[in-house]
Design an enzyme around this catalytic site. Structure first.
Site, PDB file in Angstrom:
ATOM      1  N   SER A  44      13.935  11.737  45.741  1.00 41.75           N
ATOM      2  CA  SER A  44      13.863  12.575  44.539  1.00 41.75           C
ATOM      3  C   SER A  44      15.242  12.848  43.975  1.00 41.75           C
ATOM      4  O   SER A  44      16.112  13.349  44.693  1.00 41.75           O
ATOM      5  CB  SER A  44      13.233  13.942  44.841  1.00 41.75           C
ATOM      6  OG  SER A  44      12.081  13.811  45.585  1.00 41.75           O
ATOM      7  N   HIS A  76       1.852   6.537  40.369  1.00 40.53           N
ATOM      8  CA  HIS A  76       3.168   6.645  40.996  1.00 40.53           C
ATOM      9  C   HIS A  76       3.435   5.384  41.832  1.00 40.53           C
ATOM     10  O   HIS A  76       3.510   5.419  43.051  1.00 40.53           O
ATOM     11  CB  HIS A  76       3.193   7.892  41.888  1.00 40.53           C
ATOM     12  CG  HIS A  76       4.561   8.320  42.286  1.00 40.53           C
ATOM     13  ND1 HIS A  76       5.238   9.336  41.655  1.00 40.53           N
ATOM     14  CD2 HIS A  76       5.396   7.874  43.245  1.00 40.53           C
ATOM     15  CE1 HIS A  76       6.416   9.490  42.210  1.00 40.53           C
ATOM     16  NE2 HIS A  76       6.539   8.621  43.191  1.00 40.53           N
ATOM     17  N   ARG A  97       8.616   5.199  48.886  1.00 42.00           N
ATOM     18  CA  ARG A  97       8.708   5.797  50.215  1.00 42.00           C
ATOM     19  C   ARG A  97       7.312   6.249  50.645  1.00 42.00           C
ATOM     20  O   ARG A  97       6.597   6.848  49.860  1.00 42.00           O
ATOM     21  CB  ARG A  97       9.648   6.991  50.141  1.00 42.00           C
ATOM     22  CG  ARG A  97       9.974   7.625  51.454  1.00 42.00           C
ATOM     23  CD  ARG A  97      11.028   8.714  51.308  1.00 42.00           C
ATOM     24  NE  ARG A  97      12.235   8.418  52.059  1.00 42.00           N
ATOM     25  CZ  ARG A  97      13.451   8.756  51.679  1.00 42.00           C
ATOM     26  NH1 ARG A  97      13.628   9.379  50.538  1.00 42.00           N
ATOM     27  NH2 ARG A  97      14.484   8.467  52.430  1.00 42.00           N
ATOM     28  N   THR A  98       6.960   5.935  51.875  1.00 41.81           N
ATOM     29  CA  THR A  98       5.738   6.504  52.457  1.00 41.81           C
ATOM     30  C   THR A  98       6.176   7.666  53.328  1.00 41.81           C
ATOM     31  O   THR A  98       7.003   7.507  54.218  1.00 41.81           O
ATOM     32  CB  THR A  98       4.995   5.449  53.301  1.00 41.81           C
ATOM     33  OG1 THR A  98       4.618   4.361  52.448  1.00 41.81           O
ATOM     34  CG2 THR A  98       3.749   6.040  53.928  1.00 41.81           C
ATOM     35  N   HIS A  99       5.642   8.850  53.021  1.00 43.83           N
ATOM     36  CA  HIS A  99       6.033  10.035  53.787  1.00 43.83           C
ATOM     37  C   HIS A  99       5.140  10.218  55.001  1.00 43.83           C
ATOM     38  O   HIS A  99       3.956   9.878  54.983  1.00 43.83           O
ATOM     39  CB  HIS A  99       5.970  11.286  52.897  1.00 43.83           C
ATOM     40  CG  HIS A  99       7.107  11.381  51.927  1.00 43.83           C
ATOM     41  ND1 HIS A  99       7.044  10.863  50.656  1.00 43.83           N
ATOM     42  CD2 HIS A  99       8.341  11.922  52.059  1.00 43.83           C
ATOM     43  CE1 HIS A  99       8.192  11.092  50.042  1.00 43.83           C
ATOM     44  NE2 HIS A  99       9.005  11.735  50.865  1.00 43.83           N
ATOM     45  N   GLU A 198       8.765  25.158  54.296  1.00 48.44           N
ATOM     46  CA  GLU A 198       8.876  26.007  55.481  1.00 48.44           C
ATOM     47  C   GLU A 198       8.551  27.467  55.165  1.00 48.44           C
ATOM     48  O   GLU A 198       8.684  27.917  54.029  1.00 48.44           O
ATOM     49  CB  GLU A 198      10.312  25.954  56.036  1.00 48.44           C
ATOM     50  CG  GLU A 198      10.725  24.626  56.597  1.00 48.44           C
ATOM     51  CD  GLU A 198      10.901  23.571  55.531  1.00 48.44           C
ATOM     52  OE1 GLU A 198      11.369  23.896  54.420  1.00 48.44           O
ATOM     53  OE2 GLU A 198      10.543  22.407  55.803  1.00 48.44           O
ATOM     54  N   ASN A 240      16.762  22.659  46.078  1.00 49.20           N
ATOM     55  CA  ASN A 240      16.361  24.075  46.158  1.00 49.20           C
ATOM     56  C   ASN A 240      16.994  24.687  47.392  1.00 49.20           C
ATOM     57  O   ASN A 240      17.277  23.993  48.365  1.00 49.20           O
ATOM     58  CB  ASN A 240      14.835  24.195  46.262  1.00 49.20           C
ATOM     59  CG  ASN A 240      14.277  23.452  47.476  1.00 49.20           C
ATOM     60  OD1 ASN A 240      14.096  22.223  47.426  1.00 49.20           O
ATOM     61  ND2 ASN A 240      14.038  24.160  48.544  1.00 49.20           N
TER      62      ASN A 240
HETATM   63  I1  8IG Z   1      12.926  18.359  47.386  1.00 46.94           I
HETATM   64  O1  8IG Z   1      12.801  23.127  50.951  1.00 46.94           O
HETATM   65  C1  8IG Z   1      12.548  19.377  49.035  1.00 46.94           C
HETATM   66  N1  8IG Z   1      12.037  18.761  50.086  1.00 46.94           N
HETATM   67  N2  8IG Z   1      10.997  20.527  54.259  1.00 46.94           N
HETATM   68  N3  8IG Z   1      11.908  21.849  52.589  1.00 46.94           N
HETATM   69  C2  8IG Z   1      11.449  20.658  53.023  1.00 46.94           C
HETATM   70  N4  8IG Z   1      11.451  19.564  52.275  1.00 46.94           N
HETATM   71  C3  8IG Z   1      11.917  19.688  51.019  1.00 46.94           C
HETATM   72  C4  8IG Z   1      12.401  20.893  50.501  1.00 46.94           C
HETATM   73  C5  8IG Z   1      12.395  22.029  51.335  1.00 46.94           C
HETATM   74  N5  8IG Z   1      12.790  20.668  49.238  1.00 46.94           N
END
Ligand code: 8IG
Length: 277
Positions: A44, A76, A97-99, A198, A240
């Protein structure tokens, strides 16, 4: 293509390295490039880098390559491309990407890394968007990954495969990145399973155990890259502040907006680093 999903990696008797070799053969055929030198996974916020690295000589949907998953979100489709740098290096750019949180298993998560290795690459550049624990990292800050803590409880390694992870995120490559931008900070990446962000208590735990970045992607990929003998460079875009570090709730839109805003600057940084590899 024997099972219902059409992905050979979903057959538990398949050898994931043979599937990766087949995928690398697909890439050689689709790109006309026998061996790539560098692989780059775009997370991202990093997407614009592909155009800045060099000349795109081939681009195609990842689904044309053996073992790559159907996109998780409709509309996507991940793209793979082959880009030639001014120095003549061939970069395999992975925009698909595969998460782990998609739940298709870790073989699918690391397939792009194993495919890149089978395509000849010796350097793996992994980028992501992530949450920051250091309060000085405002959204839009790119940071180097210096090490990781894998909190998924899973591994791409199968059986008694004891792999050393010392200097997993190459000091040499981090130093090289800092020759391009001496202000680059670095931190320890904690991979959570996700997809939920989280809790503030989990972020405090991550901080207490030595983490600085929270994310959902890169640790498992880095382990697979090391198993394949690649040298790894990791970048996180802090989109973030992690939950509880910022007082307002996290929103996916906030993450998208921070990525979009930072994209020109970090993509140019990434392109200059790739150019120096
Ligand atoms: I973009 O705050 C993104 N990916 N685990 N925590 C986690 N993954 C994320 C976050 C985040 N922001």
């Amino acid at each position: 293509m024997s099972d219902t999903t059409g992905n050979p990696l979903d057959d538990p008797t398949a050898d994931p390295f043979e599937v990766a070799a087949a995928a690398a053969a697909d890439i050689a055929r689709l790109t006309g490039v026998d061996r790539h030198d560098i692989a780059l996974t775009l997370g991202s916020g990093w997407g614009k880098a592909a155009e800045l690295i060099g000349e795109t000589t081939a681009a195609f949907p990842a689904t044309e390559v053996t073992g790559f998953s159907r996109p998780a979100l409709e509309g996507h489709v991940g793209t793979l491309r082959s880009v030639r740098t001014p120095k003549g290096r061939h970069v395999l750019v992975i925009g698909a990407r595969t998460h782990y949180y998609e739940g298709h298993g870790v073989r699918r998560v690391v397939h792009s890394v194993r495919t890149a290795a089978a395509a000849g690459t010796r350097t793996m550049v992994l980028t992501n968007g992530a949450g920051g624990i250091k309060p000085t990292w405002k959204p839009g800050t790119p940071v180097l990954i210096s090490d990781h803590i894998n909190l998924t409880g899973d591994s791409p390694l199968e059986g008694a495969t004891f792999i050393d992870l010392t200097d997993l995120y190459s000091m040499r490559l981090r130093d090289l990145a800092r020759t391009i931008d001496p202000a680059l900070d670095e931190g320890v990446y904690c991979q959570f399973r996700g997809p939920q962000y989280e809790t503030p208590a989990e972020v405090r735990m991550a901080k207490t155990i030595g983490g600085h970045i929270v994310g959902m992607s890169t640790a498992l990929e880095a382990i697979a890259a090391r198993q394949a003998g690649m040298e790894i460079l990791g970048f996180s875009l802090i989109t973030n502040m992690a939950a509880g570090i910022q007082t307002t709730p996290l929103s996916h839109q906030e993450v998208i907006d921070a990525g979009r805003e930072a994209e020109p600057v970090i993509s140019s940084l990434l392109a200059r680093v790739i150019g120096a590899l």
